[in-house]
Structures are given as structure tokens and as C-alpha cells.
Write a protein that holds these residues in place. Sequence first.
Motif, PDB file in Angstrom:
ATOM      1  N   ASP A 198     -67.629  56.750 -29.450  1.00  0.00           N
ATOM      2  CA  ASP A 198     -68.461  57.363 -28.422  1.00  0.00           C
ATOM      3  C   ASP A 198     -68.254  56.588 -27.122  1.00  0.00           C
ATOM      4  O   ASP A 198     -67.460  55.639 -27.073  1.00  0.00           O
ATOM      5  N   ARG A 199     -68.941  56.953 -26.071  1.00  0.00           N
ATOM      6  CA  ARG A 199     -68.728  56.305 -24.769  1.00  0.00           C
ATOM      7  C   ARG A 199     -69.176  54.854 -24.743  1.00  0.00           C
ATOM      8  O   ARG A 199     -68.838  54.114 -23.833  1.00  0.00           O
ATOM      9  N   LEU A 200     -69.933  54.439 -25.779  1.00  0.00           N
ATOM     10  CA  LEU A 200     -70.433  53.076 -25.826  1.00  0.00           C
ATOM     11  C   LEU A 200     -69.634  52.195 -26.783  1.00  0.00           C
ATOM     12  O   LEU A 200     -69.927  51.021 -26.940  1.00  0.00           O
ATOM     13  N   GLY A 201     -68.633  52.777 -27.442  1.00  0.00           N
ATOM     14  CA  GLY A 201     -67.788  52.010 -28.345  1.00  0.00           C
ATOM     15  C   GLY A 201     -68.172  52.084 -29.809  1.00  0.00           C
ATOM     16  O   GLY A 201     -67.552  51.418 -30.638  1.00  0.00           O
ATOM     17  N   ASN A 202     -69.182  52.880 -30.164  1.00  0.00           N
ATOM     18  CA  ASN A 202     -69.540  53.056 -31.573  1.00  0.00           C
ATOM     19  C   ASN A 202     -68.473  53.890 -32.268  1.00  0.00           C
ATOM     20  O   ASN A 202     -68.051  54.928 -31.761  1.00  0.00           O
ATOM     21  N   ARG A 203     -68.055  53.447 -33.446  1.00  0.00           N
ATOM     22  CA  ARG A 203     -67.031  54.150 -34.227  1.00  0.00           C
ATOM     23  C   ARG A 203     -67.622  55.399 -34.874  1.00  0.00           C
ATOM     24  O   ARG A 203     -68.740  55.380 -35.393  1.00  0.00           O
ATOM     25  N   LEU A 204     -66.860  56.486 -34.843  1.00  0.00           N
ATOM     26  CA  LEU A 204     -67.260  57.751 -35.447  1.00  0.00           C
ATOM     27  C   LEU A 204     -66.101  58.277 -36.288  1.00  0.00           C
ATOM     28  O   LEU A 204     -64.948  58.156 -35.888  1.00  0.00           O
ATOM     29  N   LYS A 262     -67.244  48.902 -37.365  1.00  0.00           N
ATOM     30  CA  LYS A 262     -66.872  49.174 -38.741  1.00  0.00           C
ATOM     31  C   LYS A 262     -67.792  50.246 -39.341  1.00  0.00           C
ATOM     32  O   LYS A 262     -67.337  51.291 -39.772  1.00  0.00           O
ATOM     33  N   GLY A 263     -69.082  49.967 -39.388  1.00  0.00           N
ATOM     34  CA  GLY A 263     -70.034  50.955 -39.890  1.00  0.00           C
ATOM     35  C   GLY A 263     -70.006  52.192 -39.002  1.00  0.00           C
ATOM     36  O   GLY A 263     -69.850  52.077 -37.786  1.00  0.00           O
TER      37      GLY A 263
END
Length: 130
Positions: free
Chosen positions: A112-118, A72-73
Motif C-alpha cells: 500500500d502507499r505506506l509500505g504494508n505488504r499485501l 512480512k505479515g
Amino acid sequence: MGADFTFERIDHVQLDIPAGAEDECRAFWSGVLGMTELEKPPVLKARGGCWFRGGGVEVHLGVTPDFRPSRKGHPGILVHSLDALAARLTAHGHEVRWDHDLPGHRRFHTDDRLGNRLEFLEPAPAPTEA
């Protein structure tokens, strides 16, 4: 009541990564997005992670032992040529999810490749009068 300080700009955004994921981060932030990796100060380098800069944007990727991707963040990164960035991400296998709910802007989300939302966005062109 007035404050005795002013905000200037965000210096950087930090996202969490798991230990040992630096090469995956380099492949995405430098390889796909074209950002330049920065040399971390020695005392911080020992903690792992990596830092990147592109234009006026700086992203720090810090190791956290109980890593969970941020769903989310997220950082909202203002770009020029949003369509070109979307095409580049798609060409590298990243899903681009367009969102038309922010008046005055065009934007999309990706991970990103680690699943962090951008989030990437740019001002929408001004409507032309007919």
C-alpha cells in the motif's frame, strides 16, 4: 476433544497506519482498489484511521503511534481477474511482484502507499487434458 464453537470467516483485517495518513489510505483503498469507505462508529472514529469494504473483504486501518509498515505479515485477499488488478496497480505506480510458489493459485504481492505488504491471489485454472 471437540470444541463448543466453530469458525465462520474473518470479519476484517486490520493494518497499522501512522497518524494523519487517512487521506493516503483513501487514495489507495478507495481510489486505486475501488473499495467503499465505511462510516466508523463515533467512539472509534475519534481514534483516527479508516475502514473499507469491497466484495466480502473488509480492511480496517488503525492509527498506531510507533508505526512501522508490515513487511512480512499481510492479508491474503482472494480476487477474481487477478491480471486486471495487477494492471490497475501498475498503472497507479505500485510494483507488482509475482510469486509462483503456491500450488493451485496465481498470486502477487504489492505494497500500500505506506509500505504494508499485501497479497492478492486467485485459484489457478485447472489444467486441460490434451
